[in-house]
Design a protein around this motif. Structure first.
Motif, PDB file in Angstrom:
ATOM      1  N   ASP A  75       0.798  -1.357  -0.093  1.00 17.43           N
ATOM      2  CA  ASP A  75      -0.052  -0.118   0.023  1.00 17.43           C
ATOM      3  C   ASP A  75       0.868   1.110  -0.049  1.00 17.43           C
ATOM      4  N   ALA A  76       1.841   1.243   0.941  1.00 23.50           N
ATOM      5  CA  ALA A  76       2.674   2.429   0.734  1.00 23.50           C
ATOM      6  C   ALA A  76       3.418   2.810  -0.398  1.00 23.50           C
ATOM      7  N   TYR A  77       3.910   2.033  -1.015  1.00 20.93           N
ATOM      8  CA  TYR A  77       4.333   2.191  -2.341  1.00 20.93           C
ATOM      9  C   TYR A  77       3.639   1.787  -3.585  1.00 20.93           C
ATOM     10  N   LYS A  78       2.495   1.680  -3.531  1.00 16.12           N
ATOM     11  CA  LYS A  78       1.486   1.433  -4.504  1.00 16.12           C
ATOM     12  C   LYS A  78       1.742   0.381  -5.480  1.00 16.12           C
ATOM     13  N   MET A  79       1.974  -0.685  -4.707  1.00 13.18           N
ATOM     14  CA  MET A  79       2.030  -2.029  -5.494  1.00 13.18           C
ATOM     15  C   MET A  79       0.827  -2.965  -5.190  1.00 13.18           C
ATOM     16  N   ASN A  80       0.837  -3.948  -5.947  1.00 11.50           N
ATOM     17  CA  ASN A  80      -0.160  -5.136  -5.365  1.00 11.50           C
ATOM     18  C   ASN A  80       0.783  -6.203  -4.355  1.00 11.50           C
ATOM     19  N   ILE A  81       0.215  -6.883  -3.689  1.00 11.51           N
ATOM     20  CA  ILE A  81       0.914  -7.557  -2.790  1.00 11.51           C
ATOM     21  C   ILE A  81       1.938  -8.521  -3.540  1.00 11.51           C
ATOM     22  N   GLN A  82       1.463  -9.256  -4.523  1.00 10.57           N
ATOM     23  CA  GLN A  82       2.573 -10.096  -5.234  1.00 10.57           C
ATOM     24  C   GLN A  82       3.886  -9.237  -5.938  1.00 10.57           C
ATOM     25  N   GLY A  83       3.404  -8.380  -6.155  1.00  7.96           N
ATOM     26  CA  GLY A  83       4.520  -7.209  -6.723  1.00  7.96           C
ATOM     27  C   GLY A  83       5.528  -6.852  -5.623  1.00  7.96           C
ATOM     28  N   ALA A  84       4.762  -6.523  -4.276  1.00  6.51           N
ATOM     29  CA  ALA A  84       5.554  -6.178  -3.166  1.00  6.51           C
ATOM     30  C   ALA A  84       6.545  -7.200  -2.543  1.00  6.51           C
ATOM     31  N   PHE A  85       6.112  -8.664  -2.771  1.00  6.39           N
ATOM     32  CA  PHE A  85       6.532  -9.734  -2.461  1.00  6.39           C
ATOM     33  C   PHE A  85       7.731  -9.858  -3.194  1.00  6.39           C
ATOM     34  N   PHE A  86       7.674  -9.913  -4.608  1.00  6.74           N
ATOM     35  CA  PHE A  86       8.941 -10.091  -5.393  1.00  6.74           C
ATOM     36  C   PHE A  86      10.020  -8.917  -5.348  1.00  6.74           C
ATOM     37  N   TYR A  87       9.525  -7.849  -5.051  1.00  5.44           N
ATOM     38  CA  TYR A  87      10.181  -6.625  -4.898  1.00  5.44           C
ATOM     39  C   TYR A  87      11.183  -6.695  -3.763  1.00  5.44           C
ATOM     40  N   LEU A  88      10.489  -7.130  -2.612  1.00 10.29           N
ATOM     41  CA  LEU A  88      11.103  -7.447  -1.308  1.00 10.29           C
ATOM     42  C   LEU A  88      12.146  -8.630  -1.524  1.00 10.29           C
ATOM     43  N   LYS A  89      11.753  -9.606  -2.209  1.00 15.16           N
ATOM     44  CA  LYS A  89      12.758 -10.860  -2.354  1.00 15.16           C
ATOM     45  C   LYS A  89      14.003 -10.313  -3.286  1.00 15.16           C
ATOM     46  N   LYS A  90      13.620  -9.689  -4.378  1.00 18.32           N
ATOM     47  CA  LYS A  90      14.770  -9.177  -5.344  1.00 18.32           C
ATOM     48  C   LYS A  90      15.502  -8.275  -4.644  1.00 18.32           C
ATOM     49  N   TYR A  91      15.285  -7.518  -3.911  1.00 20.67           N
ATOM     50  CA  TYR A  91      16.382  -6.433  -3.160  1.00 20.67           C
ATOM     51  C   TYR A  91      16.634  -6.623  -1.775  1.00 20.67           C
ATOM     52  N   GLY A  92      16.281  -7.807  -1.177  1.00 18.04           N
ATOM     53  CA  GLY A  92      16.930  -8.004   0.178  1.00 18.04           C
ATOM     54  C   GLY A  92      15.900  -7.730   1.162  1.00 18.04           C
ATOM     55  N   GLY A  93      14.868  -7.200   0.785  1.00 17.54           N
ATOM     56  CA  GLY A  93      13.659  -6.927   2.060  1.00 17.54           C
ATOM     57  C   GLY A  93      13.180  -8.012   2.693  1.00 17.54           C
ATOM     58  N   TRP A  94      13.097  -9.097   1.842  1.00 13.33           N
ATOM     59  CA  TRP A  94      12.394 -10.519   2.448  1.00 13.33           C
ATOM     60  C   TRP A  94      13.442 -10.891   3.351  1.00 13.33           C
ATOM     61  N   ASP A  95      14.790 -10.848   3.281  1.00 13.49           N
ATOM     62  CA  ASP A  95      15.724 -11.529   4.114  1.00 13.49           C
ATOM     63  C   ASP A  95      15.601 -10.698   5.216  1.00 13.49           C
ATOM     64  N   PHE A  96      15.788  -9.497   5.110  1.00 15.76           N
ATOM     65  CA  PHE A  96      15.646  -8.399   6.332  1.00 15.76           C
ATOM     66  C   PHE A  96      14.453  -8.679   7.204  1.00 15.76           C
ATOM     67  N   LEU A  97      13.341  -8.935   6.646  1.00 19.32           N
ATOM     68  CA  LEU A  97      12.140  -9.148   7.176  1.00 19.32           C
ATOM     69  C   LEU A  97      12.322 -10.540   7.967  1.00 19.32           C
ATOM     70  N   ASN A  98      12.741 -11.303   7.235  1.00 14.50           N
ATOM     71  CA  ASN A  98      12.781 -12.789   8.166  1.00 14.50           C
ATOM     72  C   ASN A  98      13.822 -12.693   9.192  1.00 14.50           C
ATOM     73  N   GLU A  99      14.658 -11.945   8.979  1.00 18.85           N
ATOM     74  CA  GLU A  99      15.769 -12.041  10.087  1.00 18.85           C
ATOM     75  C   GLU A  99      15.353 -11.065  11.171  1.00 18.85           C
ATOM     76  N   HIS A 100      14.778 -10.053  11.101  1.00 19.88           N
ATOM     77  CA  HIS A 100      14.547  -9.014  11.853  1.00 19.88           C
ATOM     78  C   HIS A 100      13.140  -8.810  12.409  1.00 19.88           C
ATOM     79  N   TRP A 101      12.277  -9.576  11.946  1.00 18.88           N
ATOM     80  CA  TRP A 101      10.771  -9.220  12.216  1.00 18.88           C
ATOM     81  C   TRP A 101      10.428  -9.273  13.878  1.00 18.88           C
ATOM     82  N   TRP A 102      11.329  -9.893  14.767  1.00 20.55           N
ATOM     83  CA  TRP A 102      11.174  -9.630  15.993  1.00 20.55           C
ATOM     84  C   TRP A 102      11.329  -8.387  16.583  1.00 20.55           C
ATOM     85  N   ALA A 103      12.163  -7.580  15.842  1.00 24.34           N
ATOM     86  CA  ALA A 103      12.275  -6.101  16.124  1.00 24.34           C
ATOM     87  C   ALA A 103      11.304  -4.984  15.403  1.00 24.34           C
ATOM     88  N   LEU A 104      11.124  -5.646  14.208  1.00 25.06           N
ATOM     89  CA  LEU A 104      10.076  -4.689  13.377  1.00 25.06           C
ATOM     90  C   LEU A 104       8.869  -4.753  13.918  1.00 25.06           C
TER      91      LEU A 104
END
Length: 77
Positions: A25-54
Motif C-alpha cells: 500500500d505504501a509504495y502503490k504495489m499489489n501484494i504479489q509485486g511487493a513480495f517479489f520486490y522484497l525478494k529481489k532487493y533483500g527486504g524479504w531476508d531482512f524481514l525474516n531475520e529482524h521481524w521480532w524487532a520490526l
C-alpha cells in the motif's frame, strides 16, 4: 494428525502477512509485486531475520526500514 505452529512461528507469520500488504500500500504495489520486490532487493531476508524487532515498532517505520534495505540493494520506487 494435528500440526500446530509454535508461538514464535505463528507470531512471525502473522506479522509478515500484516506488514507485506502495508508495504504494498505504501509504495502503490499489489501484494504479489511487493513480495517479489522484497525478494529481489533483500527486504524479504531482512524481514525474516529482524521481524521480532520490526513488529514492536510502528508499522510506518517497519515499512520504511524495509524500503531502505531494498534501496541500498538497488531497488528503486
Amino acid at each position: 494428525m494435528e500440526s500446530r505452529l509454535d508461538k514464535e512461528t505463528s507470531d512471525k507469520v502473522s506479522f509478515i502477512t500484516y506488514i507485506v500488504p502495508k508495504f504494498a500500500d505504501a509504495y502503490k504495489m499489489n501484494i504479489q509485486g511487493a513480495f517479489f520486490y522484497l525478494k529481489k532487493y533483500g527486504g524479504w531476508d531482512f524481514l525474516n531475520e529482524h521481524w521480532w524487532a520490526l513488529h514492536t515498532d510502528n508499522p510506518f517505520w517497519a515499512v520504511r526500514d524495509m524500503f531502505e534495505i531494498c534501496r541500498q540493494n538497488g531497488g528503486r520506487r
